[in-house]
Design an enzyme around this catalytic site. Structure first.
Site, PDB file in Angstrom:
ATOM      1  N   GLN A  18       0.830  -1.207   0.000  1.00  0.00           N
ATOM      2  CA  GLN A  18       0.000   0.000   0.000  1.00  0.00           C
ATOM      3  C   GLN A  18       0.860   1.252   0.000  1.00  0.00           C
ATOM      4  O   GLN A  18       1.899   1.315   0.639  1.00  0.00           O
ATOM      5  CB  GLN A  18      -0.925   0.001   1.222  1.00  0.00           C
ATOM      6  CG  GLN A  18      -2.013   1.063   1.160  1.00  0.00           C
ATOM      7  CD  GLN A  18      -3.073   0.854   2.230  1.00  0.00           C
ATOM      8  OE1 GLN A  18      -3.121  -0.192   2.857  1.00  0.00           O
ATOM      9  NE2 GLN A  18      -3.923   1.842   2.442  1.00  0.00           N
ATOM     10  N   SER A 101       4.108  -6.237   2.856  1.00  0.00           N
ATOM     11  CA  SER A 101       2.813  -6.106   3.528  1.00  0.00           C
ATOM     12  C   SER A 101       1.733  -6.770   2.679  1.00  0.00           C
ATOM     13  O   SER A 101       1.779  -7.971   2.451  1.00  0.00           O
ATOM     14  CB  SER A 101       2.517  -4.636   3.825  1.00  0.00           C
ATOM     15  OG  SER A 101       1.424  -4.493   4.699  1.00  0.00           O
ATOM     16  N   LEU A 102       0.750  -6.014   2.166  1.00  0.00           N
ATOM     17  CA  LEU A 102      -0.305  -6.648   1.372  1.00  0.00           C
ATOM     18  C   LEU A 102       0.271  -7.334   0.140  1.00  0.00           C
ATOM     19  O   LEU A 102      -0.316  -8.277  -0.405  1.00  0.00           O
ATOM     20  CB  LEU A 102      -1.377  -5.635   0.973  1.00  0.00           C
ATOM     21  CG  LEU A 102      -1.146  -4.783  -0.276  1.00  0.00           C
ATOM     22  CD1 LEU A 102      -1.716  -5.459  -1.518  1.00  0.00           C
ATOM     23  CD2 LEU A 102      -1.755  -3.409  -0.110  1.00  0.00           C
ATOM     24  N   ARG A 126      -9.169  -7.466   4.513  1.00  0.00           N
ATOM     25  CA  ARG A 126      -8.050  -7.022   5.348  1.00  0.00           C
ATOM     26  C   ARG A 126      -8.069  -5.507   5.514  1.00  0.00           C
ATOM     27  O   ARG A 126      -7.899  -4.971   6.616  1.00  0.00           O
ATOM     28  CB  ARG A 126      -6.741  -7.471   4.685  1.00  0.00           C
ATOM     29  CG  ARG A 126      -5.448  -7.084   5.403  1.00  0.00           C
ATOM     30  CD  ARG A 126      -4.277  -7.630   4.579  1.00  0.00           C
ATOM     31  NE  ARG A 126      -2.976  -7.403   5.178  1.00  0.00           N
ATOM     32  CZ  ARG A 126      -2.195  -6.365   4.927  1.00  0.00           C
ATOM     33  NH1 ARG A 126      -2.618  -5.419   4.086  1.00  0.00           N
ATOM     34  NH2 ARG A 126      -1.011  -6.254   5.490  1.00  0.00           N
ATOM     35  N   HIS A 211       0.800  -2.998  11.426  1.00  0.00           N
ATOM     36  CA  HIS A 211       1.934  -3.839  11.840  1.00  0.00           C
ATOM     37  C   HIS A 211       2.376  -3.529  13.273  1.00  0.00           C
ATOM     38  O   HIS A 211       3.566  -3.453  13.557  1.00  0.00           O
ATOM     39  CB  HIS A 211       3.091  -3.691  10.841  1.00  0.00           C
ATOM     40  CG  HIS A 211       2.710  -4.064   9.451  1.00  0.00           C
ATOM     41  ND1 HIS A 211       2.417  -5.363   9.098  1.00  0.00           N
ATOM     42  CD2 HIS A 211       2.531  -3.307   8.339  1.00  0.00           C
ATOM     43  CE1 HIS A 211       2.090  -5.380   7.808  1.00  0.00           C
ATOM     44  NE2 HIS A 211       2.139  -4.156   7.334  1.00  0.00           N
ATOM     45  N   GLN A 260       1.073 -11.270  10.313  1.00  0.00           N
ATOM     46  CA  GLN A 260       1.658 -10.090   9.672  1.00  0.00           C
ATOM     47  C   GLN A 260       1.015  -8.784  10.125  1.00  0.00           C
ATOM     48  O   GLN A 260       1.676  -7.742  10.192  1.00  0.00           O
ATOM     49  CB  GLN A 260       1.527 -10.251   8.155  1.00  0.00           C
ATOM     50  CG  GLN A 260       2.239  -9.215   7.315  1.00  0.00           C
ATOM     51  CD  GLN A 260       1.507  -8.975   6.020  1.00  0.00           C
ATOM     52  OE1 GLN A 260       0.512  -8.256   5.970  1.00  0.00           O
ATOM     53  NE2 GLN A 260       1.999  -9.583   4.957  1.00  0.00           N
TER      54      GLN A 260
END
Length: 327
Positions: A18, A101-102, A126, A211, A260
C-alpha cells in the site's frame, strides 16, 4: 523463452504494498493486453464493485481508501504477472517470491497458492478490518530515516508505556524504519530517534497503527477469513514478512499472513533471504528480481539492501512490452 547461447536467469517476484497506488494505474495494461483486462474484470466481479473504474479514473479519495487501495495494488500486480509469466519459460523459472505487507498476498498469487480474485477479496477484507481497528483505537506511523534499526527499536522501547506503545513496524532498509503505535508514543519515539541521530522523522498519512499490536482485533477476524479461503501449497517458496522465512505450505502461509498484521515487516531480512535463494537456485546467469505492480519502490529498497542485485520494475504497458520483447 530461453535462447541458445544465453545464460538461464531465474526469477524472484517482488510485489509492492500500500502506498504505491495512483489514479490511472493499470489502465494502459487493460487497453493493450486482453489478459490484463480479464484479470481486472474477474476481480471486479469477485468484489461486486467497479474497482478497475476507480483504479483507472478515480476519484483519488476512493482509490486511497484502504479497502480499495489494497485490492487495487494486488490487481495491478496480478495483471502484470499474468501477461509476463508465459514469456519467461524455461529461461526464467521462479525460485521464490516476496511482497511488502499486502504484497505478500500478490506473491502467493504468483506461486499459484491463491487465485487472484480470491486474494483480492481477502485483501479488501483485510483493508476493512485494518480501517475499523484504526477507528476503534486510533494510531499513527512515522518513517525514521538515517538511523540503524536497533537504535529505532531502542527509541520505541524507551517511548512506550503500559497503556501507550510504539514499535518498529516496517524495517525497509538498513537506515529506513517505519514506527507505528499510539500517537503520543510515536511522537515520543520520533523525538528519541532524533536525539539518537536520525536525519529525519516523517509522519505518515495513515488510518491506523499498522503492523503493531493495535491491529490485534483485525488479526483475529482476518484469521477467520483466511481459513475460509481456498489456499494451495505454493509452487515455490514465498518469503513471509513476519519471519523472513521461506514458506512452502498453505497452513503455515495462512498463519503468517494473519500474524503479519501485528508483526513487523522484516523487509531487509526478506530481501537477504531472497538473494540467497536466488544464488543457490538460479541458473547459470543467476537470478533476476522482477517487481510487478505500480511504482519502483521495492527496486529502490532492494538496491540499498543487496546492491549487486539484478532488478527490473514492470508496471506500465510500455515497461511490460519492452521486457517481453527482450525476453
Amino acid at each position: 523463452m530461453g535462447q541458445p547461447g544465453r545464460a538461464v536467469v531465474s526469477t524472484i517476484w517482488l510485489c509492492p504494498g500500500q502506498g504505491a497506488q495512483k489514479v490511472g494505474m493499470g489502465k494502459d495494461l487493460a487497453e493493450r493486453f486482453p489478459d490484463a483486462r480479464a484479470v481486472f474484470d474477474a476481480i471486479d466481479t469477485a468484489l461486486g464493485v467497479g474497482l478497475s473504474r476507480i483504479m483507472f479514473a478515480g476519484p483519488e479519495e476512493d482509490l486511497i481508501a484502504t479497502q480499495n487501495a489494497q485490492p487495487a495494488i494486488l490487481a495491478h500486480s496480478a495483471a502484470v504477472f499474468t501477461i509476463v509469466r508465459t514469456k519467461l519459460g524455461a529461461g526464467g523459472a521462479p525460485v521464490t517470491a516476496a511482497g511488502h505487507s499486502l504484497g505478500e498476498y500478490s506473491a502467493y498469487v504468483t506461486a499459484g497458492a491463491l487465485d487472484a480474485a480470491a486474494a483480492a477479496k481477502l485483501v479488501r477484507r483485510r483493508g476493512e478490518l485494518m480501517q475499523k481497528a484504526g477507528e476503534e483505537r486510533p494510531g499513527t506511523m512515522a518513517a525514521v530515516l538515517g538511523l540503524p534499526t536497533k537504535e529505532v527499536e531502542a527509541a520505541c522501547e524507551e517511548a512506550s508505556q503500559q497503556a501507550s506503545i510504539a514499535v518498529a513496524a516496517n524495517i525497509n532498509a538498513p537506515d529506513q524504519t517505519v514506527i507505528s503505535g499510539d500517537p503520543d508514543a510515536v511522537t515520543r519515539a520520533g523525538e528519541a530517534c532524533k536525539k539518537r541521530g536520525a536525519k529525519r522523522v516523517i509522519p505518515l498519512k495513515v488510518s491506523g497503527a499498522f503492523h503493531s499490536p493495535l491491529m490485534g482485533p483485525a488479526k483475529n477476524h482476518l484469521q477467520l477469513a483466511l481459513e475460509r479461503t481456498e489456499f494451495s501449497d505454493p509452487a515455490f517458496p514465498v518469503i513471509a514478512n513476519a519471519t523472513a522465512e521461506a514458506v512452502k505450505d498453505a497452513g503455515r502461509a495462512r498463519r503468517l499472513l494473519a500474524d503479519q498484521l501485528t508483526a513487523a515487516v522484516r523487509w531487509v531480512e526478506c530481501m537477504q533471504h531472497a538473494a540467497r535463494i536466488g544464488a543457490e537456485g538460479g541458473g547459470a546467469g543467476g537470478a533476476r528480481f522482477i517487481e510487478i505492480g505500480p511504482g519502483q519502490v521495492l527496486a529502490g529498497l532492494l538496491k540499498r539492501i543487496v546492491p549487486e542485485a539484478n532488478v527490473v520494475s514492470l508496471g506500465t504497458a510500455d515497461e511490460v512490452t519492452k521486457f517481453m520483447e527482450a525476453a
